[in-house]
Design an enzyme around this catalytic site. Structure first.
Site, PDB file in Angstrom:
ATOM      1  N   HIS A 151     107.134 -41.203 107.347  1.00 45.69           N
ATOM      2  CA  HIS A 151     105.775 -40.669 107.486  1.00 45.69           C
ATOM      3  C   HIS A 151     105.915 -39.154 107.561  1.00 45.69           C
ATOM      4  CE1 HIS A 151     104.528 -44.744 108.491  1.00 45.69           C
ATOM      5  NE2 HIS A 151     103.274 -44.351 108.622  1.00 45.69           N
ATOM      6  N   ASP A 191      97.762 -48.734 104.136  1.00 43.93           N
ATOM      7  CA  ASP A 191      98.037 -48.197 105.473  1.00 43.93           C
ATOM      8  C   ASP A 191      97.379 -49.053 106.559  1.00 43.93           C
ATOM      9  OD1 ASP A 191      99.381 -46.453 107.145  1.00 43.93           O
ATOM     10  OD2 ASP A 191      98.146 -44.711 106.732  1.00 43.93           O
ATOM     11  N   ASN A 192      96.836 -48.427 107.584  1.00 42.01           N
ATOM     12  CA  ASN A 192      96.372 -49.167 108.765  1.00 42.01           C
ATOM     13  C   ASN A 192      95.118 -49.984 108.491  1.00 42.01           C
ATOM     14  OD1 ASN A 192      97.688 -46.472 109.527  1.00 42.01           O
ATOM     15  ND2 ASN A 192      97.966 -47.734 111.347  1.00 42.01           N
ATOM     16  N   LYS A 251     100.423 -53.645 113.934  1.00 42.48           N
ATOM     17  CA  LYS A 251      99.330 -53.146 114.776  1.00 42.48           C
ATOM     18  C   LYS A 251      97.949 -53.529 114.236  1.00 42.48           C
ATOM     19  CE  LYS A 251     100.776 -48.662 114.803  1.00 42.48           C
ATOM     20  NZ  LYS A 251     101.698 -48.023 113.851  1.00 42.48           N
ATOM     21  N   HIS A 290     102.650 -49.740 101.723  1.00 38.04           N
ATOM     22  CA  HIS A 290     102.647 -49.040 103.018  1.00 38.04           C
ATOM     23  C   HIS A 290     101.560 -49.656 103.896  1.00 38.04           C
ATOM     24  CE1 HIS A 290     103.163 -45.143 105.440  1.00 38.04           C
ATOM     25  NE2 HIS A 290     102.260 -45.847 106.082  1.00 38.04           N
ATOM     26  N   GLU A 306     101.419 -35.909 108.134  1.00 42.90           N
ATOM     27  CA  GLU A 306     100.090 -36.535 108.201  1.00 42.90           C
ATOM     28  C   GLU A 306      99.224 -35.636 109.073  1.00 42.90           C
ATOM     29  OE1 GLU A 306     100.110 -40.563 109.565  1.00 42.90           O
ATOM     30  OE2 GLU A 306      97.992 -40.881 109.125  1.00 42.90           O
TER      31      GLU A 306
HETATM   32 ZN   LIG Z   1     101.476 -45.425 107.954  1.00 43.57          ZN
END
Ligand SMILES: [Zn+2]
Length: 446
Positions: A243, A343-344, A89, A84, A246
């Site tokens: 998602h 993740d990010n 981005k 994930h 969250e």
């Molecule tokens: Zn995510």
């Protein structure tokens, strides 16, 4: 004397990696030998060109004619799976900061950056930077979400992704998921996007967001929207990766709706739910009911602890009171597959990170209490995501599988946990990976 620093991976086609300590959760076939207190065994690994030719209990096989390195009981892991990520981005944080570090701030900043700056060239440059980091750290497979809120952006991002996936195919297995607010499936764009995803060999996704942004009740039409997503996926033979919840608001209960929708639609594909944070702040009895439903529906969960810790319960000037993570011990106790992922990375949703699954594991152990004992916690970085995303033999160490390893200067999980493992050796196709982490300067001018 640091004998690890002196290790030289043999040039030969066939060679032994002797006395390697491997957590048994990484070994689909566990050799008959003693298991240490961390759940690891000592093995000798025979490398034959780009494959693993044998995984034997240490010291049992003598073929002195072959070159060998002796790890003296240090840890060897397979290269890992980050199931994930958000490669599209990544690394925009230096040009578009999150004004207050909040979830709402992140949504706003990313939307602004995306609409103004995401040319094909920009996306590709940042994706490649992320992949170079991941590869140097020992990541073998990445599933990334791609922001796809409207047709132009979706076409552009997916085209770049397809190009990058082909260029990196020999080093990192790449998969992509379409990401957009689930409300978009009320319109014909949903089917249009599902077609693009199918043509790109991707996965259908979405965010089960709540009314009014981050907090508040679920969308009134969450059930028909989920039905639409599952039908679009089913018609095209796609898997689904959402998602979900969250949020730290107990009113975010989409996970139960997803599980019910999977059962109601008799959906045959695989379904992954990411995050599921708010489940942890719901009453115990509700948690149990939802998890029973998830187990029945065959849903897999991916937990993103570093980003949850960063974003959840953040209010300016107030100390956070909870860690933001899903109740994954309770999930695993019910047999629900739970993977760990990053993740990010260096974007408004999470200012930090380096696409390093070893770092994600080390932080996850602390955030989620995956220790005392560690048991099979490491499986959440390899075999579990491998099974969820169908990554072939990646993320495991098995005879006939690829000779892809991370060698650590650590003889126990405690030693592995206590230092950042910056001196790890990554092996791909039987050869030491010489690629180094990219310089931040490579992103100058983005
Ligand atoms: Zn995510």
């Amino acid at each position: 004397m640091n004998t690890f620093k002196m290790l030289q991976i043999p040039e030969a086609q066939r060679y032994w990696i002797r006395q390697a300590r491997v957590p048994i959760c990484f070994l689909p076939v566990a050799p008959k030998t003693d298991v240490d207190r961390d759940g690891a065994v000592l093995v000798d690994l025979l490398v034959d060109q780009d494959r693993i030719a044998a995984v034997d209990p240490a010291g049992r096989t003598t073929s002195a004619d072959l070159p060998a390195i002796d790890l003296e009981a240090r840890h060897v892991w397979p290269t890992l799976i980050d199931m994930h990520a958000h490669l599209d981005k990544g690394h925009i944080v230096t040009r578009t900061e999150n004004p207050d570090g909040s979830f709402a701030g992140a949504l706003q900043s990313v939307a602004q950056d995306r609409t103004q700056r995401w040319t094909a060239q920009d996306i590709k440059r940042r994706m490649e930077f992320g992949l170079r980091c991941a590869y140097a750290h020992g990541v073998a497979a990445i599933r990334t979400h791609l922001d796809s809120p409207e047709p132009d952006q979706a076409q552009r991002s997916w085209a770049v992704f397809r190009e990058v996936r082909a260029e990196w195919a020999d080093r990192i297995l790449l998969q992509a998921v379409a990401l957009l607010p689930i409300d978009a499936f009320r319109t014909p764009y949903g089917a249009e996007l599902a077609d693009l995803v199918a043509a790109s060999d991707g996965i259908l996704g979405g965010v089960t967001r709540a009314v009014g942004g981050v907090h508040g009740r679920l969308l009134d039409d969450i059930d028909p929207l989920l039905d639409t997503v599952l039908q679009l996926a089913s018609e095209r033979g796609l898997d689904v990766d959402l998602h979900v919840d969250e949020s730290g608001d107990p009113a975010a209960t989409a996970l139960a709706h997803v599980a019910a929708a999977v059962l109601r639609n008799r959906f045959k594909g695989r379904v992954v739910c990411g995050h599921c944070c708010s489940l942890a702040v719901q009453p115990e009895e509700q948690i149990c009911r939802t998890l029973d439903l998830c187990a029945e529906a065959g849903i897999a969960v991916v937990t993103l602890p570093t980003v949850n810790l960063y974003l959840q319960d953040r209010r300016g000037g107030r100390t956070p009171r909870w860690r933001g993570v899903a109740p994954i011990h309770e999930m695993r106790q019910r047999g629900i597959p739970v993977a760990l992922a990053g993740d990010n990375c260096r974007d408004p949703f999470h200012a930090y990170g380096d696409h390093d699954m070893v770092d994600t594991f080390r932080q996850a152990v602390r955030i989620l209490h995956l220790d005392h004992p560690f048991a099979d916690a490491a499986a959440m970085t390899g075999p579990v995501p491998q099974a969820i995303i169908q990554a072939g033999p990646l993320g495991t160490i098995t005879t006939g599988g690829p000779a892809r390893f991370i060698l650590f200067n650590a003889r126990s999980l405690n030693e592995l946990m206590c230092r950042p493992q910056s001196d790890r050796l990554v092996i791909d196709r039987g050869r030491q990976v010489s690629a180094e982490l990219p310089e931040y300067g490579d992103l100058d001018g983005i």
